[in-house]
Scaffold this motif. Structure first.
Motif, PDB file in Angstrom:
ATOM      1  N   HIS A  11     -10.219   0.605   5.052  1.00 42.46           N
ATOM      2  CA  HIS A  11     -11.028   1.176   6.126  1.00 42.46           C
ATOM      3  C   HIS A  11     -10.199   1.692   7.297  1.00 42.46           C
ATOM      4  CE1 HIS A  11     -10.508  -3.069   7.078  1.00 42.46           C
ATOM      5  NE2 HIS A  11     -10.697  -2.755   8.348  1.00 42.46           N
ATOM      6  N   GLN A  12      -8.953   1.252   7.448  1.00 50.08           N
ATOM      7  CA  GLN A  12      -8.087   1.695   8.536  1.00 50.08           C
ATOM      8  C   GLN A  12      -7.028   2.700   8.084  1.00 50.08           C
ATOM      9  OE1 GLN A  12      -7.984   0.961  11.791  1.00 50.08           O
ATOM     10  NE2 GLN A  12      -9.274  -0.823  12.052  1.00 50.08           N
ATOM     11  N   GLN A  13      -7.036   3.063   6.811  1.00 50.42           N
ATOM     12  CA  GLN A  13      -5.986   3.913   6.262  1.00 50.42           C
ATOM     13  C   GLN A  13      -5.994   5.321   6.858  1.00 50.42           C
ATOM     14  OE1 GLN A  13      -3.660   2.901   3.409  1.00 50.42           O
ATOM     15  NE2 GLN A  13      -4.263   1.174   4.666  1.00 50.42           N
ATOM     16  N   ARG A  14      -4.808   5.879   6.995  1.00 46.92           N
ATOM     17  CA  ARG A  14      -4.669   7.254   7.475  1.00 46.92           C
ATOM     18  C   ARG A  14      -4.563   8.203   6.285  1.00 46.92           C
ATOM     19  NH1 ARG A  14      -1.936   8.006  12.978  1.00 46.92           N
ATOM     20  NH2 ARG A  14      -1.955   5.916  13.867  1.00 46.92           N
ATOM     21  N   TYR A  15      -5.192   9.358   6.437  1.00 47.87           N
ATOM     22  CA  TYR A  15      -5.140  10.417   5.430  1.00 47.87           C
ATOM     23  C   TYR A  15      -4.854  11.735   6.144  1.00 47.87           C
ATOM     24  CZ  TYR A  15      -7.320   7.104   2.249  1.00 47.87           C
ATOM     25  OH  TYR A  15      -7.593   6.009   1.480  1.00 47.87           O
ATOM     26  N   GLU A  16      -4.204  12.633   5.428  1.00 52.06           N
ATOM     27  CA  GLU A  16      -3.918  13.955   5.968  1.00 52.06           C
ATOM     28  C   GLU A  16      -4.028  14.964   4.837  1.00 52.06           C
ATOM     29  OE1 GLU A  16       0.314  15.385   6.922  1.00 52.06           O
ATOM     30  OE2 GLU A  16      -0.508  14.779   8.879  1.00 52.06           O
ATOM     31  N   SER A  17      -4.952  15.901   4.959  1.00 55.20           N
ATOM     32  CA  SER A  17      -5.150  16.947   3.944  1.00 55.20           C
ATOM     33  C   SER A  17      -5.314  16.360   2.544  1.00 55.20           C
ATOM     34  CB  SER A  17      -3.986  17.937   3.967  1.00 55.20           C
ATOM     35  OG  SER A  17      -3.833  18.493   5.249  1.00 55.20           O
ATOM     36  N   GLY A  18      -6.132  15.307   2.413  1.00 56.84           N
ATOM     37  CA  GLY A  18      -6.391  14.691   1.116  1.00 56.84           C
ATOM     38  C   GLY A  18      -5.256  13.849   0.579  1.00 56.84           C
ATOM     39  N   CYS A  19      -4.311  13.502   1.438  1.00 62.40           N
ATOM     40  CA  CYS A  19      -3.136  12.736   1.035  1.00 62.40           C
ATOM     41  C   CYS A  19      -3.122  11.424   1.822  1.00 62.40           C
ATOM     42  CB  CYS A  19      -1.903  13.579   1.384  1.00 62.40           C
ATOM     43  SG  CYS A  19      -0.422  13.146   0.526  1.00 62.40           S
ATOM     44  N   SER A  53       2.507  -4.521 -10.605  1.00 58.87           N
ATOM     45  CA  SER A  53       1.753  -3.832 -11.662  1.00 58.87           C
ATOM     46  C   SER A  53       2.620  -3.351 -12.821  1.00 58.87           C
ATOM     47  CB  SER A  53       0.993  -2.640 -11.063  1.00 58.87           C
ATOM     48  OG  SER A  53       1.895  -1.718 -10.501  1.00 58.87           O
ATOM     49  N   GLY A  54       3.822  -3.877 -12.941  1.00 61.83           N
ATOM     50  CA  GLY A  54       4.643  -3.472 -14.078  1.00 61.83           C
ATOM     51  C   GLY A  54       6.122  -3.671 -13.808  1.00 61.83           C
ATOM     52  N   PRO A  55       6.959  -3.232 -14.749  1.00 65.31           N
ATOM     53  CA  PRO A  55       8.405  -3.445 -14.623  1.00 65.31           C
ATOM     54  C   PRO A  55       9.020  -2.538 -13.556  1.00 65.31           C
ATOM     55  CG  PRO A  55       7.930  -2.090 -16.533  1.00 65.31           C
ATOM     56  CD  PRO A  55       6.599  -2.516 -15.966  1.00 65.31           C
ATOM     57  N   GLY A  56      10.220  -2.880 -13.149  1.00 62.89           N
ATOM     58  CA  GLY A  56      10.938  -2.086 -12.168  1.00 62.89           C
ATOM     59  C   GLY A  56      10.789  -2.659 -10.768  1.00 62.89           C
ATOM     60  N   LEU A  57      11.704  -2.243  -9.906  1.00 61.94           N
ATOM     61  CA  LEU A  57      11.723  -2.744  -8.536  1.00 61.94           C
ATOM     62  C   LEU A  57      11.333  -1.650  -7.546  1.00 61.94           C
ATOM     63  CD1 LEU A  57      14.993  -4.893  -8.688  1.00 61.94           C
ATOM     64  CD2 LEU A  57      12.620  -5.662  -8.861  1.00 61.94           C
ATOM     65  N   LEU A  58      10.880  -2.091  -6.371  1.00 66.20           N
ATOM     66  CA  LEU A  58      10.364  -1.199  -5.340  1.00 66.20           C
ATOM     67  C   LEU A  58      10.988  -1.521  -3.996  1.00 66.20           C
ATOM     68  CD1 LEU A  58       6.570  -1.929  -5.969  1.00 66.20           C
ATOM     69  CD2 LEU A  58       7.901  -0.114  -7.046  1.00 66.20           C
ATOM     70  N   PHE A  59      10.850  -0.582  -3.067  1.00 64.82           N
ATOM     71  CA  PHE A  59      11.114  -0.845  -1.663  1.00 64.82           C
ATOM     72  C   PHE A  59       9.770  -1.140  -1.004  1.00 64.82           C
ATOM     73  CE2 PHE A  59      14.664   1.975  -2.849  1.00 64.82           C
ATOM     74  CZ  PHE A  59      15.689   1.073  -2.610  1.00 64.82           C
ATOM     75  N   PRO A  60       9.748  -1.991   0.022  1.00 58.26           N
ATOM     76  CA  PRO A  60       8.476  -2.307   0.656  1.00 58.26           C
ATOM     77  C   PRO A  60       7.859  -1.064   1.306  1.00 58.26           C
ATOM     78  CG  PRO A  60      10.309  -3.374   1.802  1.00 58.26           C
ATOM     79  CD  PRO A  60      10.868  -2.715   0.602  1.00 58.26           C
ATOM     80  N   LYS A  61       6.578  -0.860   1.032  1.00 59.01           N
ATOM     81  CA  LYS A  61       5.833   0.265   1.598  1.00 59.01           C
ATOM     82  C   LYS A  61       4.354   0.009   1.416  1.00 59.01           C
ATOM     83  CE  LYS A  61       4.696   2.465  -2.456  1.00 59.01           C
ATOM     84  NZ  LYS A  61       3.714   1.488  -2.867  1.00 59.01           N
ATOM     85  N   GLY A  62       3.569   0.692   2.239  1.00 58.91           N
ATOM     86  CA  GLY A  62       2.130   0.535   2.119  1.00 58.91           C
ATOM     87  C   GLY A  62       1.423   1.442   3.090  1.00 58.91           C
ATOM     88  N   GLY A  63       0.111   1.353   3.110  1.00 57.47           N
ATOM     89  CA  GLY A  63      -0.697   2.247   3.923  1.00 57.47           C
ATOM     90  C   GLY A  63      -0.404   2.158   5.406  1.00 57.47           C
ATOM     91  N   TRP A  64      -0.320   3.339   6.029  1.00 51.20           N
ATOM     92  CA  TRP A  64      -0.154   3.457   7.468  1.00 51.20           C
ATOM     93  C   TRP A  64      -1.555   3.451   8.055  1.00 51.20           C
ATOM     94  CZ3 TRP A  64       1.709   8.718   9.875  1.00 51.20           C
ATOM     95  CH2 TRP A  64       1.690   8.626  11.262  1.00 51.20           C
ATOM     96  N   GLU A  65      -1.824   2.521   8.952  1.00 47.12           N
ATOM     97  CA  GLU A  65      -3.174   2.329   9.456  1.00 47.12           C
ATOM     98  C   GLU A  65      -3.385   2.968  10.827  1.00 47.12           C
ATOM     99  OE1 GLU A  65      -4.332  -1.758   8.915  1.00 47.12           O
ATOM    100  OE2 GLU A  65      -3.927  -1.632   6.774  1.00 47.12           O
ATOM    101  N   ASN A  66      -4.656   3.206  11.161  1.00 46.85           N
ATOM    102  CA  ASN A  66      -5.036   3.942  12.366  1.00 46.85           C
ATOM    103  C   ASN A  66      -4.589   3.300  13.675  1.00 46.85           C
ATOM    104  OD1 ASN A  66      -6.390   6.025  11.002  1.00 46.85           O
ATOM    105  ND2 ASN A  66      -8.230   4.776  10.811  1.00 46.85           N
TER     106      ASN A  66
END
Length: 173
Positions: A11-19, A53-66
């Motif tokens: 509910h607080q997520q930011r979107y820009e041009s459908g992204c 959700s599966g194999p492999g590693l990630l860098f921390p990231k997530g939704g930018w909120e309002n």
């Protein structure tokens, strides 16, 4: 048990041009390596976390909120997902990707735009919000390139972070 709680929901997520707008970072530190008694070189290590959700590693990231800046979102995600705090350094780039798990009415095709920063780690927390589902792994840049789950994260590491790091002297004291 961790007293800190991860933010959830869209509910607080930011979107820009459908992204969907995402913020994240490449956490890093230096490790000394002494090959002889007279000289010690600093080896850059980056922190990656497992995917839920599966194999492999990630860098921390997530939704930018309002209610936060993109920098605040990147710092929050590092703490929530990887349990680290530190000094947020420079922007290393913007990366566009598609997410199968983040398709919604505001972003039907799962398009995301990640704003990624370098984060010099000064503290590793003993407990953090996602510690029950995330494991931290420190890797050299070469090891991390091989371990990246997504091509855009590999690009952020190779062409964003590595270029930024070679152009900047980082004060680690």
């Amino acid at each position: 048990m961790c007293d800190l709680v991860a933010r959830t929901g869209r509910h607080q997520q930011r979107y820009e041009s459908g992204c969907r707008l995402v913020a994240g970072c490449i956490p890093f530190r230096y490790r000394s390596s002494s090959h002889d008694c007279d000289a010690s070189e600093k080896i850059v290590e980056v922190l990656m976390i497992n995917s839920t959700s599966g194999p492999g590693l990630l860098f921390p990231k997530g939704g930018w909120e309002n209610d936060e800046t993109v920098e605040e979102a990147a710092v929050r995600e590092a703490m929530e997902e990887a349990g680290v705090r530190g000094d947020l350094k420079d922007l290393i780039g913007h990366y566009v990707f598609k997410s199968k798990t983040h398709q919604d009415e505001f972003c039907p095709d799962g398009s995301c735009k990640a704003t990624m920063f370098a984060l010099f780690v000064t503290e590793e927390l003993e407990s953090w919000p996602e510690q029950d589902v995330r494991e931290r792994t420190w890797l050299t840049i070469a090891e991390a390139i091989e371990s990246c789950r997504y091509p855009w994260m590999r690009d952020a590491l190779e062409n964003g972070f590595s270029k930024w790091h070679s152009d900047n002297v980082v004060d680690d004291g």
